[in-house]
Structure formats: structure tokens, C-alpha cells
Design a protein around this motif. Structure first.
Motif, PDB file in Angstrom:
ATOM      1  N   GLU A  33       0.837  -1.202   0.000  1.00 54.74           N
ATOM      2  CA  GLU A  33       0.000   0.000   0.000  1.00 54.74           C
ATOM      3  C   GLU A  33       0.870   1.250   0.000  1.00 54.74           C
ATOM      4  N   THR A  34       1.935   1.246   0.770  1.00 52.08           N
ATOM      5  CA  THR A  34       2.815   2.402   0.860  1.00 52.08           C
ATOM      6  C   THR A  34       3.514   2.666  -0.469  1.00 52.08           C
ATOM      7  N   ILE A  35       3.922   1.623  -1.157  1.00 52.13           N
ATOM      8  CA  ILE A  35       4.546   1.778  -2.470  1.00 52.13           C
ATOM      9  C   ILE A  35       3.549   2.402  -3.451  1.00 52.13           C
ATOM     10  N   ALA A  36       2.319   1.906  -3.452  1.00 58.69           N
ATOM     11  CA  ALA A  36       1.293   2.456  -4.337  1.00 58.69           C
ATOM     12  C   ALA A  36       1.003   3.922  -4.008  1.00 58.69           C
ATOM     13  N   LEU A  37       0.911   4.222  -2.725  1.00 60.96           N
ATOM     14  CA  LEU A  37       0.660   5.607  -2.325  1.00 60.96           C
ATOM     15  C   LEU A  37       1.837   6.509  -2.678  1.00 60.96           C
ATOM     16  N   MET A  38       3.037   5.982  -2.582  1.00 61.68           N
ATOM     17  CA  MET A  38       4.215   6.768  -2.925  1.00 61.68           C
ATOM     18  C   MET A  38       4.247   7.040  -4.423  1.00 61.68           C
ATOM     19  N   GLN A  39       3.856   6.095  -5.229  1.00 62.39           N
ATOM     20  CA  GLN A  39       3.796   6.315  -6.672  1.00 62.39           C
ATOM     21  C   GLN A  39       2.820   7.454  -6.978  1.00 62.39           C
ATOM     22  N   GLU A  40       1.657   7.425  -6.346  1.00 62.86           N
ATOM     23  CA  GLU A  40       0.679   8.503  -6.525  1.00 62.86           C
ATOM     24  C   GLU A  40       1.239   9.842  -6.047  1.00 62.86           C
ATOM     25  N   ALA A  41       1.925   9.819  -4.904  1.00 66.07           N
ATOM     26  CA  ALA A  41       2.489  11.049  -4.347  1.00 66.07           C
ATOM     27  C   ALA A  41       3.542  11.644  -5.281  1.00 66.07           C
ATOM     28  N   ILE A  42       4.373  10.801  -5.872  1.00 59.78           N
ATOM     29  CA  ILE A  42       5.398  11.293  -6.796  1.00 59.78           C
ATOM     30  C   ILE A  42       4.746  11.901  -8.030  1.00 59.78           C
ATOM     31  N   GLU A  43       3.758  11.234  -8.593  1.00 59.90           N
ATOM     32  CA  GLU A  43       3.064  11.767  -9.762  1.00 59.90           C
ATOM     33  C   GLU A  43       2.423  13.115  -9.437  1.00 59.90           C
ATOM     34  N   PHE A  44       1.778  13.222  -8.297  1.00 60.35           N
ATOM     35  CA  PHE A  44       1.148  14.471  -7.865  1.00 60.35           C
ATOM     36  C   PHE A  44       2.198  15.560  -7.654  1.00 60.35           C
ATOM     37  N   HIS A  45       3.306  15.198  -7.030  1.00 53.75           N
ATOM     38  CA  HIS A  45       4.396  16.134  -6.764  1.00 53.75           C
ATOM     39  C   HIS A  45       4.960  16.696  -8.076  1.00 53.75           C
ATOM     40  N   LEU A  46       5.208  15.828  -9.038  1.00 49.08           N
ATOM     41  CA  LEU A  46       5.755  16.256 -10.320  1.00 49.08           C
ATOM     42  C   LEU A  46       4.770  17.120 -11.097  1.00 49.08           C
ATOM     43  N   GLU A  47       3.483  16.783 -11.031  1.00 48.06           N
ATOM     44  CA  GLU A  47       2.458  17.607 -11.679  1.00 48.06           C
ATOM     45  C   GLU A  47       2.433  19.003 -11.073  1.00 48.06           C
ATOM     46  N   GLY A  48       2.552  19.080  -9.753  1.00 43.93           N
ATOM     47  CA  GLY A  48       2.561  20.367  -9.064  1.00 43.93           C
ATOM     48  C   GLY A  48       3.755  21.214  -9.466  1.00 43.93           C
ATOM     49  N   LEU A  49       4.916  20.600  -9.554  1.00 50.05           N
ATOM     50  CA  LEU A  49       6.104  21.337  -9.986  1.00 50.05           C
ATOM     51  C   LEU A  49       5.909  21.887 -11.401  1.00 50.05           C
ATOM     52  N   ALA A  50       5.388  21.050 -12.293  1.00 52.55           N
ATOM     53  CA  ALA A  50       5.173  21.471 -13.683  1.00 52.55           C
ATOM     54  C   ALA A  50       4.170  22.621 -13.756  1.00 52.55           C
ATOM     55  N   LEU A  51       3.088  22.546 -12.989  1.00 53.69           N
ATOM     56  CA  LEU A  51       2.079  23.609 -12.986  1.00 53.69           C
ATOM     57  C   LEU A  51       2.650  24.935 -12.501  1.00 53.69           C
ATOM     58  N   GLU A  52       3.608  24.875 -11.591  1.00 57.76           N
ATOM     59  CA  GLU A  52       4.230  26.089 -11.072  1.00 57.76           C
ATOM     60  C   GLU A  52       5.397  26.555 -11.934  1.00 57.76           C
ATOM     61  N   GLY A  53       5.681  25.829 -13.006  1.00 59.88           N
ATOM     62  CA  GLY A  53       6.777  26.197 -13.879  1.00 59.88           C
ATOM     63  C   GLY A  53       8.154  25.909 -13.309  1.00 59.88           C
ATOM     64  N   LEU A  54       8.189  25.031 -12.328  1.00 52.99           N
ATOM     65  CA  LEU A  54       9.457  24.665 -11.688  1.00 52.99           C
ATOM     66  C   LEU A  54      10.053  23.453 -12.385  1.00 52.99           C
ATOM     67  N   PRO A  55      11.367  23.335 -12.365  1.00 51.93           N
ATOM     68  CA  PRO A  55      11.984  22.178 -13.022  1.00 51.93           C
ATOM     69  C   PRO A  55      11.679  20.879 -12.284  1.00 51.93           C
ATOM     70  N   VAL A  56      11.526  19.830 -13.043  1.00 51.74           N
ATOM     71  CA  VAL A  56      11.318  18.500 -12.474  1.00 51.74           C
ATOM     72  C   VAL A  56      12.693  17.890 -12.220  1.00 51.74           C
ATOM     73  N   PRO A  57      12.994  17.564 -10.960  1.00 49.49           N
ATOM     74  CA  PRO A  57      14.305  16.976 -10.673  1.00 49.49           C
ATOM     75  C   PRO A  57      14.473  15.618 -11.344  1.00 49.49           C
ATOM     76  N   LEU A  58      15.605  15.433 -11.977  1.00 49.91           N
ATOM     77  CA  LEU A  58      15.899  14.133 -12.556  1.00 49.91           C
ATOM     78  C   LEU A  58      16.306  13.175 -11.440  1.00 49.91           C
ATOM     79  N   PRO A  59      15.917  11.916 -11.553  1.00 49.23           N
ATOM     80  CA  PRO A  59      16.345  10.942 -10.557  1.00 49.23           C
ATOM     81  C   PRO A  59      17.868  10.810 -10.558  1.00 49.23           C
ATOM     82  N   HIS A  60      18.462  10.862  -9.368  1.00 46.36           N
ATOM     83  CA  HIS A  60      19.906  10.671  -9.297  1.00 46.36           C
ATOM     84  C   HIS A  60      20.341   9.841  -8.089  1.00 46.36           C
TER      85      HIS A  60
END
Length: 70
Positions: A33-60
Motif C-alpha cells: 500500500e505504501t509503495i502504491a501511495l508513494m507512486q501517486e504522491a510522486i506523480e502528484f508532486h511532479l504535476e505540481g512542480l510542472a504547474l508552477e513552472g518549476l523544473p522537475v528533478p531528474l532521478p539521481h
């Protein structure tokens, strides 16, 4: 993209975070459940960054384990 997530057991289930995405966290009753929720959280987080015109951090971040004598 694939982001590393760190899973940690808690008294009530699991929590998770991604070292590449500050403030992006999730918690659930089970590991799956936590993995699934984290996947949703990451997608939401990245969408929020894009909407604000902020760069999406590349995985490193990467994980490794070491063996020690204890």
C-alpha cells in the motif's frame, strides 16, 4: 522516470520518501500500500512542480548496502 524510494517500517505500518523529491512522502498500513501511495504522491508532486513552472528533478539517488561484522 524511476525514482528511488526509501521504505521504513513504523509502529503502524510503513512510511516512504524519495531522496530526489524533497517533501514527497507517503505512509500506509502495508508495504505494498505504501509503495502504491508513494507512486501517486510522486506523480502528484511532479504535476505540481510542472504547474508552477518549476523544473522537475531528474532521478539521481541510488541505493547500496554494505556488510559489516557485528
Amino acid at each position: 522516470m524511476k525514482y528511488l524510494i526509501i521504505l521504513e517500517p513504523t509502529d503502524t505500518g510503513y512510511s516512504a520518501y524519495s531522496p530526489d523529491l524533497d517533501g514527497c512522502v507517503a505512509a500506509g498500513d502495508s508495504r505494498d500500500e505504501t509503495i502504491a501511495l508513494m507512486q501517486e504522491a510522486i506523480e502528484f508532486h511532479l504535476e505540481g512542480l510542472a504547474l508552477e513552472g518549476l523544473p522537475v528533478p531528474l532521478p539521481h539517488a541510488e541505493a547500496a548496502t554494505v556488510e559489516v561484522n557485528a
